[in-house]
Design a protein around this motif. Structure first.
Motif, mmCIF file in Angstrom:
data_model
loop_
_atom_site.group_PDB
_atom_site.id
_atom_site.type_symbol
_atom_site.label_atom_id
_atom_site.label_comp_id
_atom_site.label_asym_id
_atom_site.label_seq_id
_atom_site.Cartn_x
_atom_site.Cartn_y
_atom_site.Cartn_z
ATOM 1 N N THR A 1 0.866 -1.173 0.000
ATOM 2 C CA THR A 1 0.000 0.000 0.000
ATOM 3 C C THR A 1 0.907 1.229 0.000
ATOM 4 O O THR A 1 2.071 1.149 0.407
ATOM 5 C CB THR A 1 -0.925 0.071 1.240
ATOM 6 O OG1 THR A 1 -0.128 0.283 2.415
ATOM 7 C CG2 THR A 1 -1.728 -1.210 1.406
ATOM 8 N N VAL A 2 0.371 2.369 -0.456
ATOM 9 C CA VAL A 2 1.159 3.596 -0.439
ATOM 10 C C VAL A 2 0.233 4.804 -0.337
ATOM 11 O O VAL A 2 -0.815 4.846 -0.987
ATOM 12 C CB VAL A 2 2.063 3.714 -1.694
ATOM 13 C CG1 VAL A 2 1.237 3.752 -2.978
ATOM 14 C CG2 VAL A 2 2.968 4.937 -1.597
ATOM 15 N N LEU A 3 0.607 5.747 0.498
ATOM 16 C CA LEU A 3 -0.109 7.016 0.611
ATOM 17 C C LEU A 3 0.705 8.051 -0.142
ATOM 18 O O LEU A 3 1.867 8.305 0.189
ATOM 19 C CB LEU A 3 -0.260 7.420 2.077
ATOM 20 C CG LEU A 3 -1.031 6.425 2.957
ATOM 21 C CD1 LEU A 3 -1.005 6.876 4.410
ATOM 22 C CD2 LEU A 3 -2.466 6.283 2.473
ATOM 23 N N GLU A 4 0.093 8.635 -1.174
ATOM 24 C CA GLU A 4 0.789 9.589 -2.016
ATOM 25 C C GLU A 4 0.068 10.927 -1.999
ATOM 26 O O GLU A 4 -1.152 10.990 -1.913
ATOM 27 C CB GLU A 4 0.873 9.080 -3.452
ATOM 28 C CG GLU A 4 1.692 7.812 -3.617
ATOM 29 C CD GLU A 4 1.718 7.323 -5.051
ATOM 30 O OE1 GLU A 4 2.815 7.214 -5.611
ATOM 31 O OE2 GLU A 4 0.637 7.074 -5.607
ATOM 32 N N ARG A 5 0.842 11.992 -2.114
ATOM 33 C CA ARG A 5 0.250 13.324 -2.152
ATOM 34 C C ARG A 5 0.895 14.125 -3.272
ATOM 35 O O ARG A 5 2.029 13.857 -3.678
ATOM 36 C CB ARG A 5 0.467 14.050 -0.823
ATOM 37 C CG ARG A 5 1.926 14.380 -0.526
ATOM 38 C CD ARG A 5 2.115 14.943 0.855
ATOM 39 N NE ARG A 5 3.501 15.296 1.114
ATOM 40 C CZ ARG A 5 3.987 16.538 1.060
ATOM 41 N NH1 ARG A 5 3.192 17.530 0.730
ATOM 42 N NH2 ARG A 5 5.260 16.781 1.316
ATOM 43 N N ARG A 6 0.153 15.116 -3.760
ATOM 44 C CA ARG A 6 0.690 16.028 -4.768
ATOM 45 C C ARG A 6 1.144 17.296 -4.077
ATOM 46 O O ARG A 6 0.393 17.911 -3.327
ATOM 47 C CB ARG A 6 -0.362 16.361 -5.827
ATOM 48 C CG ARG A 6 0.201 17.143 -7.015
ATOM 49 C CD ARG A 6 -0.861 17.424 -8.047
ATOM 50 N NE ARG A 6 -1.834 18.381 -7.570
ATOM 51 C CZ ARG A 6 -1.676 19.709 -7.596
ATOM 52 N NH1 ARG A 6 -0.550 20.229 -8.065
ATOM 53 N NH2 ARG A 6 -2.623 20.514 -7.149
ATOM 54 N N VAL A 7 2.387 17.687 -4.317
ATOM 55 C CA VAL A 7 2.959 18.876 -3.691
ATOM 56 C C VAL A 7 2.505 20.114 -4.451
ATOM 57 O O VAL A 7 2.354 20.100 -5.670
ATOM 58 C CB VAL A 7 4.502 18.788 -3.687
ATOM 59 C CG1 VAL A 7 5.117 20.020 -3.035
ATOM 60 C CG2 VAL A 7 4.946 17.533 -2.955
ATOM 61 N N GLU A 8 2.263 21.188 -3.725
ATOM 62 C CA GLU A 8 1.866 22.459 -4.323
ATOM 63 C C GLU A 8 2.854 22.854 -5.407
ATOM 64 O O GLU A 8 4.068 22.865 -5.205
ATOM 65 C CB GLU A 8 1.836 23.549 -3.236
ATOM 66 C CG GLU A 8 1.354 24.897 -3.733
ATOM 67 C CD GLU A 8 -0.149 24.940 -3.918
ATOM 68 O OE1 GLU A 8 -0.596 25.520 -4.924
ATOM 69 O OE2 GLU A 8 -0.859 24.377 -3.068
ATOM 70 N N GLY A 9 2.337 23.180 -6.603
ATOM 71 C CA GLY A 9 3.181 23.603 -7.704
ATOM 72 C C GLY A 9 3.748 22.469 -8.531
ATOM 73 O O GLY A 9 4.475 22.700 -9.499
ATOM 74 N N SER A 10 3.411 21.226 -8.170
ATOM 75 C CA SER A 10 3.908 20.076 -8.923
ATOM 76 C C SER A 10 2.756 19.142 -9.255
ATOM 77 O O SER A 10 1.817 18.988 -8.476
ATOM 78 C CB SER A 10 4.962 19.320 -8.107
ATOM 79 O OG SER A 10 5.321 18.104 -8.739
ATOM 80 N N ARG A 11 2.831 18.522 -10.428
ATOM 81 C CA ARG A 11 1.799 17.567 -10.817
ATOM 82 C C ARG A 11 2.194 16.137 -10.468
ATOM 83 O O ARG A 11 1.403 15.209 -10.630
ATOM 84 C CB ARG A 11 1.526 17.682 -12.326
ATOM 85 C CG ARG A 11 0.887 18.998 -12.724
ATOM 86 C CD ARG A 11 0.789 19.144 -14.237
ATOM 87 N NE ARG A 11 -0.161 18.214 -14.813
ATOM 88 C CZ ARG A 11 -1.471 18.438 -14.912
ATOM 89 N NH1 ARG A 11 -1.972 19.560 -14.417
ATOM 90 N NH2 ARG A 11 -2.275 17.564 -15.482
ATOM 91 N N ALA A 12 3.419 15.975 -10.000
ATOM 92 C CA ALA A 12 3.889 14.632 -9.653
ATOM 93 C C ALA A 12 3.450 14.256 -8.244
ATOM 94 O O ALA A 12 3.360 15.096 -7.357
ATOM 95 C CB ALA A 12 5.412 14.570 -9.770
ATOM 96 N N LEU A 13 3.173 12.976 -8.041
ATOM 97 C CA LEU A 13 2.813 12.471 -6.729
ATOM 98 C C LEU A 13 4.071 12.069 -5.965
ATOM 99 O O LEU A 13 4.991 11.479 -6.534
ATOM 100 C CB LEU A 13 1.881 11.266 -6.854
ATOM 101 C CG LEU A 13 0.475 11.540 -7.390
ATOM 102 C CD1 LEU A 13 -0.276 10.233 -7.597
ATOM 103 C CD2 LEU A 13 -0.297 12.438 -6.435
ATOM 104 N N GLN A 14 4.098 12.384 -4.675
ATOM 105 C CA GLN A 14 5.211 11.988 -3.827
ATOM 106 C C GLN A 14 4.722 11.026 -2.763
ATOM 107 O O GLN A 14 3.663 11.248 -2.158
ATOM 108 C CB GLN A 14 5.834 13.212 -3.151
ATOM 109 C CG GLN A 14 6.614 14.107 -4.076
ATOM 110 C CD GLN A 14 7.383 15.183 -3.320
ATOM 111 O OE1 GLN A 14 7.192 15.365 -2.120
ATOM 112 N NE2 GLN A 14 8.255 15.878 -4.012
ATOM 113 N N PRO A 15 5.474 9.933 -2.514
ATOM 114 C CA PRO A 15 5.054 8.989 -1.474
ATOM 115 C C PRO A 15 5.225 9.602 -0.096
ATOM 116 O O PRO A 15 6.254 10.209 0.204
ATOM 117 C CB PRO A 15 5.995 7.801 -1.685
ATOM 118 C CG PRO A 15 7.229 8.412 -2.306
ATOM 119 C CD PRO A 15 6.734 9.536 -3.166
#
Length: 344
Positions: free
Chosen positions: A95-109
């Motif tokens: 499982t993984v919880l990912e979020r998108r950082v402000e100003g970026s379209r990439a997801l970070q774990p």
């Protein structure tokens, strides 16, 4: 080329790692030539270093040149060379919880291999259905089990109203009232915190996340989480946790606090949203038109459910808003996801 090792630590233990959350899912990923490598679990992620937990305790990993620590998350399982602690590769996440950082379209774990996501909110002005739905979509998409924890229940005139509103957000959702400051919180949440189980906490500042981490970990932990107070005028708190880390729970499990996830920008969560709004998802196929927007088309099953009281119109508005945000923030895939090697 690997960096030279400047020390010679003792080999890592080859004892079973079930107490750290090691499962057959991870063991099955090991290739025949990797049987001599040691599995360890990432405990902290820093800009230029990673620390991990083995059966013998914490270890600092040696990283190959050009390793991007941003590719790793607290909770990841990695294989390392037992003598040098040199990182070999990360195993696939369950499982993984990912979020998108402000100003970026990439997801970070943000956290990996989490069994249960505790979504913490208080029974006051912090309680916000739309924000809770964002956390639920995150949990659903990541494959982890969401549980809503209601804090400050002793200050609410009608705790039942908060509990009913929370439970209505998703089918089969567990909602639990808990006082993070009391030792009984650990027994209240024991069903999700057993040996080898991993929980993560998300929620606004000041709702009691860090206090709950301290309570779950018990008095024996080395580095308690700092806690902050509440601003009286708006019931909002001061954010105190600044980095994610893996803490042992007195009952045998593990807990991860997740700072930086107070404001979520939903991205890549179509399946999680569909699960969250199952009552809308299941009605859609009954609409007259396949591409029905559920706004004004004749023969719309969703609008019919709103008209006869089966579906809350505010719920439909929030679904549409979340779906639109997810679509606008989700980039079109340009190639295969991930790659094998030290980074993934």
């Amino acid at each position: 080329m690997c960096r030279p090792v400047t020390h010679h630590p003792e080999p890592l233990s080859t004892a079973p790692l079930a107490s750290l959350g090691w499962l057959a899912f991870f063991e099955e990923q090991r290739e025949p030539h990797e049987t001599d490598l040691a599995p360890v679990r990432i405990a902290t992620v820093h800009r230029s270093r990673l620390t991990a937990l083995s059966e013998t305790g914490p270890v600092q990993l040696e990283l190959p040149v050009h390793t991007n620590t941003g590719d790793f998350a607290v909770g990841d399982w990695v294989l390392v060379h037992p003598q040098t602690r040199m990182l070999h590769r990360r195993l696939d996440r369950r499982t993984v919880l990912e979020r998108r950082v402000e100003g970026s379209r990439a997801l970070q774990p943000a956290a990996a291999n989490v069994d249960t996501l505790f979504i913490v909110t208080s029974c006051n002005a912090d309680f916000n259905q739309a924000r809770l739905e964002r956390y639920l979509a995150l949990a659903n998409q990541g494959g982890t089990n969401p549980v809503i924890l209601l804090t400050k229940a002793d200050m609410a005139a009608d705790v039942g109203a908060f509990r009913d509103q929370a439970a209505a957000l998703q089918r089969g959702l567990n909602v639990v009232s808990v006082n993070p400051r009391l030792p009984t919180a650990a027994s209240t949440l024991a069903a999700w915190c057993g040996v080898g189980q991993t929980v993560a906490l998300v929620g606004s500042s000041g709702v009691g996340k860090s206090t709950l981490v301290n309570t779950l970990a018990g008095p024996g932990q080395a580095l308690p989480q700092e806690t902050g107070g509440i601003r009286e005028h708006d019931a909002k708190g001061r954010h105190t946790t600044t980095s994610r880390s893996l803490h042992a729970i007195a009952g045998g499990g593990w807990v991860i606090d997740t700072p930086g996830m107070r404001t979520l920008h939903v991205s890549g969560a179509a399946e999680g949203i569909a699960t969250l709004f199952a009552e809308i998802t299941e009605l859609a196929p009954s609409c007259r038109f396949r591409d029905c927007t559920h706004a004004h088309e004749p023969g719309c099953a969703v609008q019919a459910a709103v008209a006869d009281g089966r579906l809350d119109p505010e719920r439909l508005i929030r679904w549409r808003k979340l779906l639109t945000e997810n679509r606008d923030n989700t980039p079109t895939p340009t190639g295969p996801r991930g790659r094998r090697g030290a980074g993934g």
